[in-house]
Design an enzyme around this catalytic site. Structure first.
Site, PDB file in Angstrom:
ATOM      1  N   GLU A 472       0.806  -1.323   0.009  1.00 53.58           N
ATOM      2  CA  GLU A 472      -0.228   0.369   0.203  1.00 53.58           C
ATOM      3  C   GLU A 472       0.598   0.814  -0.500  1.00 53.58           C
ATOM      4  OE1 GLU A 472      -3.066   0.206  -0.532  1.00 53.58           O
ATOM      5  OE2 GLU A 472      -3.530  -2.156  -0.432  1.00 53.58           O
ATOM      6  N   HIS A 475       1.778   3.023  -3.361  1.00 54.48           N
ATOM      7  CA  HIS A 475       0.344   3.195  -4.571  1.00 54.48           C
ATOM      8  C   HIS A 475       1.061   4.758  -4.025  1.00 54.48           C
ATOM      9  CE1 HIS A 475      -1.561  -0.211  -6.087  1.00 54.48           C
ATOM     10  NE2 HIS A 475      -1.722  -0.533  -4.959  1.00 54.48           N
TER      11      HIS A 475
HETATM   12 ZN   LIG Z   1      -2.558  -2.234  -4.687  1.00 54.37          ZN
END
Ligand SMILES: [Zn+2]
Length: 683
Positions: A472, A475
């Site tokens: 994450e 991202h």
């Molecule tokens: Zn992802």
């Protein structure tokens, strides 16, 4: 209402435009949405009816600047609707989702506006645009076309109705799933039944039960995917079966939360909309705008991998059956036994178990000395916690991120714990998108669903959760390091089958020796993770790939099946459709159910991955190939980070995605690294 009464109506005065969470109340959203929609509609009408002939500036740039209030309220609202919802927010969402869909249609189907965009597009080569501007004009033209601009009025009327209906249905799917997931949490009466779970997992289960008013009992909450973490350790086979059946029956019990009818309707309406827009099915419509370009390209990758993955899973199943026999039991392997016996095999073969690892994976260390540390080594970033800024929930952490030269970059919010008000899974989102045009720096958030330990206890992660935190954050970096002119291109605004690539690449640092030794230390003694365990962890990584790849491919193929139907298909029985689809795709393995069954497949029926779940493995081709690049070039070095940042992360959607990949990698992607990683070289 003035901005004095409603903080959403004025731009935030907090650093980086962080929303003033402490002043926002639930009743502020609806009036702010209404004001935002009205303001945006006015701005767009002014652009469409401008007496001046269209220019890039007075049309495209003006559109980029429009809708700030609506953008602001939407980003706060949809973040909180996912991570900290309540009945009021759910009601606002049900009310506002179809109105937002109608608003978007009003813009995309405005003939005067489209005429201006079309005229500019025709003259694109003589407008003197730079590369990012030309790409933006192309994007607008394509978005309008794909939204139905230029269709006859009759079709547009039907399109509007379909979009409104679909947005309502997606919201209902999400609400049903949250309701049924909470409802199906498994209540356990005695501690004995929980044998096998760690002490802190049992304590967390006791607290969860108390929070539900079931004092003295235990509650096993359900995570989003089919496979539930507790299944790997629960000794009680009957309880394992209960947990598994609870998980797989979500949205499919004929109760008030039933999703079968909802999803069948969604699939049919999507097919009808695709037909209106000139495509044979929704998959063709979606994938046309992806790097894969056609459903066949996506399918052929999945179908190439499926037989080897299934063969691997079947070999594993035979081994697990043998393990059951060897342990003196006499029953046939069932899906609720898989993780438990796989864990035993893994423990024996690699002398490794999660309980032994977790004390070395304490959340704070993983975050600061692992995730942040890797980013500081690669990109020169610094993270400073800000305790002075408001949060939307006490568990949220706020960090200011500064660049290597000390200049401010953005804010990172970490929201790591699970709660009833949060949807399942893990994701990144933004509160503010970077763009030079609007002078905005990014505010990004990561959400995970880690069980909160009892008060005073450390938060110990599984290795999977560690990987998710790195994922994450990949991202988040895409959002934080974005350096584009136009908001449309900010950060993760890239094709869906590309967006998982940078996040997956970031997972590589979790096990990278310099990073691992920096964060993986025993939470009590501070001792580093023993070399023996590191070695075993590395060796054991491929174990379980047969299962993981098969359950993933089953879900990806199921997703495509739902979106390859034509507008005239009638869906009878949803369970039958699902069974047939898996059978036909050659991924119907009884002991390895799909990662998500249709009635709780939120990715494709509520959160935007429709005909796009294939994206994870599609992106993984790029990911595995990029990991090779980092390895070939000396790994964790600033030069490598800077190159990757400049060519890829900073560009967001402002260039063709595959061109950015080639600029970074120096050539087209190759598939071999992925096959090797997943043990699929028999393909
Ligand atoms: Zn992802």
């Amino acid at each position: 209402m003035t901005s004095h009464d409603n903080p959403l109506l004025a731009p935030s005065e907090l650093p980086y435009g962080l929303p003033p969470f402490d002043r926002i109340a639930d009743e502020h959203y609806l009036p702010a949405f209404e004001a935002g929609i009205a303001e945006h509609a006015r701005e767009v009408r002014a652009i469409a009816t401008n007496a001046e002939p269209p220019t890039f500036e007075n049309t495209i740039v003006a559109l980029e600047r429009a809708g700030r209030l609506l953008g602001r309220v939407s980003s706060v609202f949809f973040n909180l609707a996912g991570s900290n919802t309540n009945e009021t927010l759910q009601a606002v969402q049900a009310e506002i989702a179809p109105r937002l869909a109608a608003h978007s249609d009003a813009i995309h189907l405005d003939p005067e506006l489209f005429a201006r965009i079309e005229e500019l597009y025709e003259r694109r080569d003589s407008l003197g645009l730079d590369a990012e501007q030309a790409w933006l004009l192309r994007r607008y033209h394509l978005d309008f076309q794909r939204a139905g601009a230029g269709l006859p009025e009759e079709s547009q009327t039907r399109l509007r109705a379909l979009n409104e209906a679909l947005s309502t249905l997606s919201t209902r799917f999400q609400d049903n799933l949250l309701g049924d997931t909470n409802d199906l949490a498994v209540v356990v009466s005695t501690r004995d039944e929980l044998a096998g779970l760690s002490d802190d997992a049992i304590a967390a289960a006791a607290e969860a039960a108390t929070a539900r008013g079931e004092d003295g009992k235990y509650l096993i909450k359900l995570g989003l995917p089919t496979a539930q973490p507790a299944l790997a350790s629960l000794h009680d086979r009957g309880l394992r079966e209960r947990v598994f059946r609870a998980s797989t029956s979500r949205g499919n019990r004929g109760n008030e939360y039933d999703n079968a009818g909802v999803l069948a309707r969604i699939a049919t309406l999507r097919a009808e909309r695709a037909a209106l827009l000139g495509h044979p099915h929704h998959a063709a419509y979606v994938i046309e705008d992806q790097t894969a370009k056609t459903p066949d390209a996506a399918l052929s990758l999945l179908q190439r991998l499926a037989p080897v993955a299934v063969a691997n899973a079947q070999a594993d199943a035979a081994e697990l059956q043998e393990e059951i026999r060897a342990s003196g039991e006499d029953f046939t392997l069932q899906p609720w036994d898989w993780a438990y016996y796989a864990e035993r095999v893994r423990r024996r073969r690699y002398d490794l178990d999660d309980a032994e690892l977790r004390p070395y994976f304490e959340l704070e260390r993983v975050l600061v000395d692992g995730v942040f540390y890797a980013a500081s080594r690669l990109y020169g970033l610094t993270f400073t916690e800000r305790h002075d800024l408001p949060k939307y929930h006490p568990d949220v952490r706020v960090f200011e991120v500064t660049d290597a030269d000390g200049s401010p970059l953005g804010l990172f919010l970490g929201d790591y714990y699970t709660r009833d008000s949060k949807r399942g899974g893990a994701w990144m989102n933004t509160f503010v998108d970077q763009s030079r045009l609007l002078g905005e720096r990014p505010v990004v958030v990561n959400n995970l669903n880690i069980a909160k330990p009892p008060a005073g206890e450390p938060t110990l992660l599984t290795y999977d959760e560690v990987t998710t935190a790195f994922h994450e954050f990949g991202h988040a970096l895409h959002g934080l390091l974005s350096d584009v002119e136009y908001p449309t291109f900010s950060g993760t605004s890239v094709p869906r089958d590309f967006v998982e690539f940078p996040s997956q690449v970031n997972e590589m640092w979790a096990l990278w020796p310099e990073v691992l030794t920096n964060y993986a230390r025993h939470h009590r003694t501070g001792e580093p993770l023993p070399a023996r365990l590191v070695e075993r962890l590395e060796e054991s990584r491929q174990y379980g790939e047969g299962f993981a790849t098969t359950e993933y491919l089953a879900a990806a193929l199921l997703d495509l099946s739902w979106h390859l139907i034509g507008a005239d298909s009638a869906i009878g029985d949803v369970q039958r459709f699902e069974a047939d689809a898996l059978e036909k795709a050659g991924v119907a393995v009884e002991t390895v159910p799909p990662r998500y069954r249709s009635t709780y497949f939120a990715h494709i029926f509520s959160t935007g991955y429709a005909a796009g779940y294939y994206s994870y493995i599609w992106s993984e081709v790029l990911d595995a190939d990029s990991v090779e690049w980092f390895r070939e070039n000396g790994g964790l070095r600033r030069e490598n980070g800077d190159h990757y940042r400049r060519e890829l992360l900073a560009r967001g959607g402002s260039v063709d995605a595959m061109e950015a990949f080639r600029a970074f990698r120096g050539r087209d992607p190759e598939i071999e690294p992925l096959l090797k990683r997943r043990g699929l070289t028999g393909a």
